[in-house]
Design an enzyme around this catalytic site. Structure first.
Site, short mmCIF file in Angstrom:
data_model
loop_
_atom_site.label_atom_id
_atom_site.label_comp_id
_atom_site.label_asym_id
_atom_site.label_seq_id
_atom_site.Cartn_x
_atom_site.Cartn_y
_atom_site.Cartn_z
N LYS A 111 2.00 3.75 58.33
CA LYS A 111 1.45 4.52 56.90
C LYS A 111 0.60 3.04 56.65
O LYS A 111 -0.62 2.92 56.84
CB LYS A 111 1.86 4.37 55.37
CG LYS A 111 2.35 6.03 55.70
CD LYS A 111 2.38 6.34 53.90
CE LYS A 111 1.42 7.86 54.20
NZ LYS A 111 1.84 8.20 53.28
N LYS A 194 4.42 14.70 64.43
CA LYS A 194 4.94 14.94 62.95
C LYS A 194 4.39 16.64 62.21
O LYS A 194 3.09 16.18 61.84
CB LYS A 194 5.74 14.68 62.31
CG LYS A 194 6.82 14.97 61.22
CD LYS A 194 7.22 13.80 60.21
CE LYS A 194 6.42 13.92 58.69
NZ LYS A 194 7.50 13.65 57.74
N LYS A 197 2.18 17.88 55.70
CA LYS A 197 1.23 17.96 55.18
C LYS A 197 0.04 17.09 54.64
O LYS A 197 -1.29 17.75 55.09
CB LYS A 197 0.91 18.58 53.63
CG LYS A 197 0.61 19.25 52.86
CD LYS A 197 0.82 19.53 51.56
CE LYS A 197 -0.91 19.49 50.29
NZ LYS A 197 -0.75 18.62 49.21
P1 AMP Z 1 9.08 15.59 52.13
O1 AMP Z 1 8.41 16.98 52.35
O2 AMP Z 1 8.52 14.46 53.26
O3 AMP Z 1 9.92 14.87 51.27
O4 AMP Z 1 10.36 15.64 53.33
C1 AMP Z 1 11.42 16.81 53.15
C2 AMP Z 1 12.26 17.32 53.93
O5 AMP Z 1 11.80 17.78 55.02
C3 AMP Z 1 13.03 15.74 54.68
O6 AMP Z 1 14.61 15.99 54.64
C4 AMP Z 1 12.30 15.17 55.58
O7 AMP Z 1 13.44 15.38 56.66
C5 AMP Z 1 12.11 16.94 56.39
N1 AMP Z 1 11.53 17.65 57.44
C6 AMP Z 1 9.57 16.99 56.81
N2 AMP Z 1 8.76 17.45 57.57
C7 AMP Z 1 9.50 17.45 58.84
C8 AMP Z 1 9.07 18.02 60.10
N3 AMP Z 1 7.70 18.48 60.59
N4 AMP Z 1 9.96 18.90 60.73
C9 AMP Z 1 11.49 18.26 60.32
N5 AMP Z 1 11.66 17.97 58.75
C10 AMP Z 1 10.85 17.57 58.58
#
Ligand code: AMP
Ligand code: TRP
Length: 328
Positions: A111, A194, A197
């Site tokens: 970031k 990855k 959003k």
């Molecule tokens: P976040 O929405 O960033 O708080 O992520 C929530 C959870 O989803 C965390 O455990 C992340 O590791 C997992 N996560 C978010 N994006 C992905 C992705 N593209 N693939 C796999 N896991 C994800």
């Protein structure tokens, strides 16, 4: 029974990536552990949030947990900021974490590289320590997360070891649970990145509440190679491999089974099967979400949840403060 702790940031528009990487594991595992699943709203404010939207996203997150199949009789569901001990312990842990450790966190480094330090908050830099606090406050044994969070759980383990060595056995050593298929779902338009959003353009990212025709369109236009063979090869065929990962995870089968099943199919046929799998998974979730989002169930569950976790967290925090010599 071992304890499971995990949470997700309510930053709006949950993606298929977070469903496959995190929520799906919560649902599969929560009955086999004493489970604590929270809405990580204090993590959400590490980047700017609009007040009204944040409130809505927090409620949405709870409705989505329930719609995806978390059962409140088997999991304690709560909002992080309603329990002040997360921040209390986090400060103490910050004083036991080295700058060098935080400087190594790849998520922050990425970031920082992209946006420059002028635009990033100190909270974003130290948030892995808050995450450690979220975990060890409840003596978690296991932490189901996607691959991108593994480094933060490793940091948590280092903090636990250091603290226990310095002050005597205080915290349990947590271990991450990373899904076999789907630990890192990629952007459909840019399959080296990855699915997220905030970083993806909207065509590359499927949201849990996307409508059926939108989902179908996004998957049918996913970037692939021109080889027309459904073979898993993340290096040379990242687009197809990503779709295979999505399919394998949603159907609970192995990647080589996906290869065998589609050995005679072309990309169009395979994409259609992936779209069907995603829609069949998300449709019932969306229907349940609509039933729940305006019901009083959400507040009832959150009230019960916070009532249960505060005394646990308070005991742990007091134990820590006593060991360190804070207070009287
Ligand atoms: P976040 O929405 O960033 O708080 O992520 C929530 C959870 O989803 C965390 O455990 C992340 O590791 C997992 N996560 C978010 N994006 C992905 C992705 N593209 N693939 C796999 N896991 C994800
Ligand atoms: N940092 C995680 C993310 O961005 C969310 C999170 C916060 C978390 N605290 C946690 C996950 C504790 C597991 C355990 O996705």
């Amino acid at each position: 029974m071992e304890r499971l702790v995990s949470g997700i940031k309510p930053t709006g528009g949950l993606t298929l990536g977070s469903y496959i990487g995190a929520i799906k594991q919560f649902v599969e595992l929560h009955k086999s552990y004493e489970s604590y699943i929270f809405v990580a709203d204090m993590h959400a404010i590490t980047t700017p949030q609009e007040k009204k939207e944040l409130r809505n996203n927090i409620r949405d997150m709870v409705a989505i947990y329930l719609a995806c199949g978390l059962e409140p009789d088997n999991a304690t569901i709560y909002i992080q900021s309603e329990n002040p001990y997360h921040a209390q312990l986090s400060w103490i842990l910050e004083c036991n974490t080295y700058l060098g450790e935080l400087n190594r966190m790849t998520q922050f480094k990425d970031k920082n590289r992209k946006e420059g330090s002028k635009n990033l908050s100190c909270g974003l830099y130290t948030y892995p320590v808050l995450m450690a606090s979220d975990i060890i406050l409840y003596d978690a044994d296991v932490v189901p997360v996607g691959e991108d969070q593994k480094q933060h759980v490793e940091l948590t383990r280092n903090i636990v070891e250091r603290f226990n060595n310095k002050y005597g056995s205080t915290f349990k050593m947590p271990r991450p649970i990373i899904p076999e298929a789907g630990a890192r779902i990629k952007d459909l338009q840019n399959p080296k990145m990855k699915m997220s959003k905030s970083d993806s353009d909207s065509r590359g990212c499927i949201l849990l509440l996307d409508e059926e025709n939108v989902i179908r369109k996004k998957i049918m236009s996913a970037v692939t190679d021109s080889d027309n063979k459904i073979i898993f090869d993340e290096e040379n065929k990242p687009g197809i491999s990503n779709l295979m990962m999505i399919y394998a995870s949603l159907k609970d089968i192995k990647l080589d089974e996906v290869e065998r099943k589609f050995v005679n199919s072309n990309y169009g046929e395979f994409k259609k099967a992936v779209a069907d799998a995603v829609i069949n998974t998300l449709k019932p979730i969306q229907e349940k979400y609509k039933e729940i989002i305006n019901s009083s169930l959400i507040d009832e569950i959150l009230n019960k949840g916070i009532e249960k976790v505060i005394p646990l967290a308070k005991d742990k925090c007091l134990e820590v403060q006593e060991k360190i010599g804070l207070g009287r």
